[in-house]
Enzyme design. Structure first.
Site, mmCIF file in Angstrom:
data_model
loop_
_atom_site.group_PDB
_atom_site.id
_atom_site.type_symbol
_atom_site.label_atom_id
_atom_site.label_comp_id
_atom_site.label_asym_id
_atom_site.label_seq_id
_atom_site.Cartn_x
_atom_site.Cartn_y
_atom_site.Cartn_z
ATOM 1 N N LYS A 1 44.645 35.609 34.762
ATOM 2 C CA LYS A 1 43.853 37.325 34.320
ATOM 3 C C LYS A 1 41.852 37.073 33.845
ATOM 4 O O LYS A 1 41.763 35.904 33.359
ATOM 5 C CB LYS A 1 44.927 37.998 33.012
ATOM 6 C CG LYS A 1 45.214 39.442 33.448
ATOM 7 C CD LYS A 1 45.210 39.719 33.822
ATOM 8 C CE LYS A 1 45.614 41.330 34.142
ATOM 9 N NZ LYS A 1 46.886 41.486 35.254
HETATM 10 P P1 NAD Z 1 44.610 52.604 36.424
HETATM 11 O O1 NAD Z 1 42.903 52.151 35.817
HETATM 12 O O2 NAD Z 1 44.702 52.644 38.091
HETATM 13 O O3 NAD Z 1 45.082 53.653 35.729
HETATM 14 C C1 NAD Z 1 45.316 53.886 34.292
HETATM 15 C C2 NAD Z 1 45.614 54.799 33.741
HETATM 16 O O4 NAD Z 1 45.636 54.938 32.665
HETATM 17 C C3 NAD Z 1 44.742 56.246 34.039
HETATM 18 O O5 NAD Z 1 44.581 56.946 34.784
HETATM 19 C C4 NAD Z 1 43.973 56.246 32.406
HETATM 20 O O6 NAD Z 1 43.782 58.449 32.174
HETATM 21 C C5 NAD Z 1 45.403 56.454 31.619
HETATM 22 N N1 NAD Z 1 44.992 55.660 30.545
HETATM 23 C C6 NAD Z 1 43.759 55.717 29.728
HETATM 24 N N2 NAD Z 1 44.590 54.939 28.434
HETATM 25 C C7 NAD Z 1 45.462 56.203 28.292
HETATM 26 C C8 NAD Z 1 45.619 56.632 26.535
HETATM 27 N N3 NAD Z 1 45.913 56.246 25.609
HETATM 28 N N4 NAD Z 1 46.971 57.666 27.123
HETATM 29 C C9 NAD Z 1 47.339 58.286 28.374
HETATM 30 N N5 NAD Z 1 46.729 57.469 29.679
HETATM 31 C C10 NAD Z 1 45.922 56.678 29.679
HETATM 32 O O7 NAD Z 1 45.294 51.188 36.353
HETATM 33 P P2 NAD Z 1 46.902 50.962 36.930
HETATM 34 O O8 NAD Z 1 46.792 49.945 37.839
HETATM 35 O O9 NAD Z 1 47.604 52.177 37.314
HETATM 36 O O10 NAD Z 1 47.425 50.184 35.496
HETATM 37 C C11 NAD Z 1 47.880 51.029 34.502
HETATM 38 C C12 NAD Z 1 48.886 49.036 33.589
HETATM 39 O O11 NAD Z 1 49.854 49.082 34.765
HETATM 40 C C13 NAD Z 1 48.183 48.311 32.865
HETATM 41 O O12 NAD Z 1 48.500 47.977 31.808
HETATM 42 C C14 NAD Z 1 48.323 47.550 33.996
HETATM 43 O O13 NAD Z 1 47.473 46.088 33.803
HETATM 44 C C15 NAD Z 1 49.456 47.696 35.069
HETATM 45 N N6 NAD Z 1 49.604 47.126 35.863
HETATM 46 C C16 NAD Z 1 49.249 47.684 36.720
HETATM 47 C C17 NAD Z 1 49.319 47.060 38.365
HETATM 48 C C18 NAD Z 1 48.864 47.397 39.838
HETATM 49 O O14 NAD Z 1 49.355 47.326 40.610
HETATM 50 N N7 NAD Z 1 47.736 48.605 39.473
HETATM 51 C C19 NAD Z 1 50.195 45.877 38.336
HETATM 52 C C20 NAD Z 1 50.790 45.659 37.426
HETATM 53 C C21 NAD Z 1 50.375 45.917 36.143
#
Ligand code: NAD
Length: 409
Positions: free
Chosen positions: A97
């Site tokens: 990461k």
């Molecule tokens: P992203 O940046 O697209 O979206 C994050 C979202 O979370 C945004 O809508 C933001 O406004 C919201 N957010 C941030 N802080 C917040 C809070 N305190 N309360 C409510 N909402 C909040 O990110 P993503 O890619 O959707 O990733 C989100 C999570 O999923 C992370 O933990 C990431 O590690 C995990 N994840 C994502 C992927 C992927 O392919 N995108 C894969 C595995 C895991």
């Protein structure tokens, strides 16, 4: 408690359940490689990390996060979870990461590009398709992956699209990657809902986080007859016990309107969303959202972790005692890395695989992981939760690989 301390506590639990040696636990408790840098851009410096936690099963693999709160503890924890997730999915990867500490929301595009390129300049020696392969994570995307690939290839003087995944199609990306995490989560939720909740149509769902993971899963569940009653982003949330109009909510979010400012429904805080009486609570934002401070107030019947690490160690214990089932991150959100693996395979071989074939493969892998984890948990349903079951399967695979390599007695 630091996030990585939660991991160490969980490892101790697994050691007790599985009778792991101290040597094995020590091996699983420290990263294999930690690279750090200060990226200098226009007179400012940005702390940056790239960590490979374990590479016994293959090269490092895991996203890069741009966020003002990124720190070593977080990147180390995320790299551990990637190692476990990749192992559970049976992918030929270790776990890695990366992160840069800054706020991309308040940074102009030209500066984000410079930071992305500097990142590769700092870490190119520890990246590569057979060394460690990044991908998008919170607040990074296909454009940022493209700049990073371009910088890497400039430095190396050759093409190597497999050094990074989550790229646009034109640079060797996969058409499935955009909503792969949500798609994988959706497959698991369907299995879980039918097995545990006895139905799926009409189940009430609340979703924290409305980005890549959260927005797509909301759309998929609503299209399949689930009732999405609440959603939130970093600025707050919206609640309608009768069900939100998801198509309109997504349209409004895509126009740049925060979820909490959506025209219909009751405004709620992120905290309130976590405590709603729903069938399924989906966590799709950041780490440590449910802790000892609020776990007692959770009313959901099941929780699905699309985010990495949204429930801490103490909260796990409380939720287990309340018989609230948690589908852990390393299972629920593994669709993203599985499709990244498809992309990497295509980049390495030059073959372009049919999307329908890959969609089916993703379905089989997700269903297979769910069934394996559920079956393991059912061996000791009063003692272990789904997270422990998933860790037992995944950590034993990593330890077996370490043993074959002669790194463990
Ligand atoms: P992203 O940046 O697209 O979206 C994050 C979202 O979370 C945004 O809508 C933001 O406004 C919201 N957010 C941030 N802080 C917040 C809070 N305190 N309360 C409510 N909402 C909040 O990110 P993503 O890619 O959707 O990733 C989100 C999570 O999923 C992370 O933990 C990431 O590690 C995990 N994840 C994502 C992927 C992927 O392919 N995108 C894969 C595995 C895991």
């Amino acid at each position: 408690m630091a996030t990585f301390d939660n991991i160490l506590s969980r490892l101790k639990d697994i050691q007790a359940i599985e009778g792991l040696s101290d040597e094995a636990v020590a091996l699983l408790s420290a990263p294999k490689r930690m690279a750090t840098a200060e990226l200098e851009v226009d007179g400012k410096t940005y702390p940056a990390w790239r960590i490979v936690f374990n590479d016994a099963c293959g090269p490092g693999k895991g996203g890069i996060r741009f966020h003002p709160d990124v720190c070593e503890d977080e990147v180390k924890s995320l790299s551990f979870w990637m190692a476990v997730k990749n192992s559970l999915a049976g992918l030929p990867y270790g776990g890695g990461k990366g992160g840069v500490k800054f706020d991309p929301k308040t940074t102009d595009k030209a500066t984000i590009e410079k930071i992305s390129r500097k990142y590769v300049g700092a870490f190119h020696e520890v990246l590569g398709q057979d060394i460690d392969i990044p991908a998008p994570d919170v607040y990074t995307n296909g454009q940022i992956m493209s700049w990073m690939l371009d910088e890497f290839e400039k430095i190396k003087g050759r093409h190597e699209p497999g050094m990074i995944t989550g790229k646009p199609l034109e640079l060797g990306g996969s058409a499935l990657r955009g909503d792969a995490t949500a798609r994988g989560g959706y497959i698991v939720i369907k299995e879980m809902a039918q097995r545990i909740l006895g139905a799926d149509k009409g189940l009430k769902v609340a979703i924290q986080g409305f980005g890549n993971a959260g927005l797509h899963i909301t759309r998929m569940l609503a299209a399949d007859g689930f009732s999405v009653v609440a959603a939130s982003d970093s600025q707050g949330g919206i609640y309608n016990p009768e069900g939100l109009d998801v198509a309109k909510l997504v349209e409004s979010k895509e126009q740049g309107i925060p979820v909490g400012d959506y025209a219909s429904g009751q405004k709620i805080s992120n905290q309130e969303l976590l405590e709603l009486p729903v069938d399924i609570l989906i966590l799709a934002a950041l780490e440590n959202q449910i802790t000892a401070a609020n776990a007692d107030k959770v009313q959901a019947r099941c929780i699905v972790e699309l985010a990495n690490g949204p429930i801490d160690y103490a909260a796990d214990k409380i939720l287990f005692s309340k018989k609230i089932m948690v589908v852990p991150d390393i299972l629920a959100n593994s669709g993203g890395v599985i499709v990244s693996y498809f992309e990497w395979c295509q980049n390495r071989t030059g073959n372009i695989l049919d999307d329908a074939y890959l969609t089916d493969l993703l379905y089989k892998k997700m269903k297979g992981s769910w069934e394996a984890v559920y079956a393991k948990q059912q061996e000791k349903p009063d003692q272990i939760d789904l997270r422990s079951a998933a860790y037992i399967i995944a950590l034993n695979r990593i330890l077996a690989a370490e043993k074959y390599r002669g790194h463990l007695s």
